[in-house]
Design a protein around this motif. Structure first.
Motif, PDB file in Angstrom:
ATOM      1  N   ASN A 151       5.842  39.778 -18.826  1.00 12.36           N
ATOM      2  CA  ASN A 151       5.901  41.146 -18.343  1.00 12.36           C
ATOM      3  C   ASN A 151       4.669  41.951 -18.800  1.00 12.36           C
ATOM      4  N   ARG A 158       9.694  36.050 -21.655  1.00 10.65           N
ATOM      5  CA  ARG A 158       9.885  37.068 -20.618  1.00 10.65           C
ATOM      6  C   ARG A 158       9.080  38.325 -20.923  1.00 10.65           C
ATOM      7  N   SER A 163      13.572  48.584 -17.735  1.00  4.52           N
ATOM      8  CA  SER A 163      14.655  49.161 -16.929  1.00  4.52           C
ATOM      9  C   SER A 163      15.976  48.454 -17.257  1.00  4.52           C
ATOM     10  N   ASP A 164      17.056  49.048 -16.812  1.00  6.29           N
ATOM     11  CA  ASP A 164      18.369  48.423 -16.987  1.00  6.29           C
ATOM     12  C   ASP A 164      18.406  47.061 -16.298  1.00  6.29           C
ATOM     13  N   GLU A 165      17.767  46.967 -15.143  1.00  3.25           N
ATOM     14  CA  GLU A 165      17.730  45.699 -14.410  1.00  3.25           C
ATOM     15  C   GLU A 165      16.977  44.633 -15.201  1.00  3.25           C
ATOM     16  N   ASP A 166      15.842  45.028 -15.814  1.00  2.41           N
ATOM     17  CA  ASP A 166      15.084  44.079 -16.645  1.00  2.41           C
ATOM     18  C   ASP A 166      15.943  43.564 -17.797  1.00  2.41           C
ATOM     19  N   TRP A 167      16.669  44.481 -18.459  1.00  2.26           N
ATOM     20  CA  TRP A 167      17.526  44.093 -19.573  1.00  2.26           C
ATOM     21  C   TRP A 167      18.660  43.183 -19.115  1.00  2.26           C
ATOM     22  N   LEU A 168      19.282  43.523 -18.013  1.00  4.87           N
ATOM     23  CA  LEU A 168      20.389  42.722 -17.498  1.00  4.87           C
ATOM     24  C   LEU A 168      19.931  41.307 -17.180  1.00  4.87           C
ATOM     25  N   THR A 169      18.771  41.194 -16.532  1.00  6.73           N
ATOM     26  CA  THR A 169      18.213  39.879 -16.218  1.00  6.73           C
ATOM     27  C   THR A 169      17.926  39.104 -17.491  1.00  6.73           C
TER      28      THR A 169
END
Length: 98
Positions: free
Chosen positions: A87, A83, A59-65
């Motif tokens: 996952n 990471r 997800s975008d959130e996973d990438w941002l993190t």
């Protein structure tokens, strides 16, 4: 090294295996080896598949993190691999003690 270069190198099983060993995380390495064996692949193949799954499905959130963590790291490739593997691995079973 750019993220695209890191991802491209993870297609090389030897590089992935070397990077996995360089993580200095015996518990993670053991979990990867065990899960890879259960799936009849090498640890390097498992890691390469995990990278592909993350790249194609995160997800975008996973990438941002992940990018935030990598930006502060001395070795972004190790952060990326750790990471991605965490996952991809099955969650450890909780103790039903008590």
């Amino acid at each position: 090294m750019q993220l695209g270069d890191v991802i491209a190198r993870f297609e090389d099983e030897a590089f992935v295996s070397e990077t996995l060993l360089s993580l200095d995380d015996l518990a993670l390495t053991a979990r990867v080896a065990s899960t890879a064996g259960e799936n009849s692949v090498s640890a390097g193949e498992f890691a390469a598949q995990a990278v592909g799954q993350f790249v194609n499905g995160a997800s975008d959130e996973d990438w941002l993190t992940l990018i935030g963590l990598m930006s502060r790291a001395e070795n972004p490739g190790q952060v990326f691999l750790r990471r991605v593997l965490l996952n991809a691995l099955p969650r450890p079973k909780e103790c039903g003690c008590g």
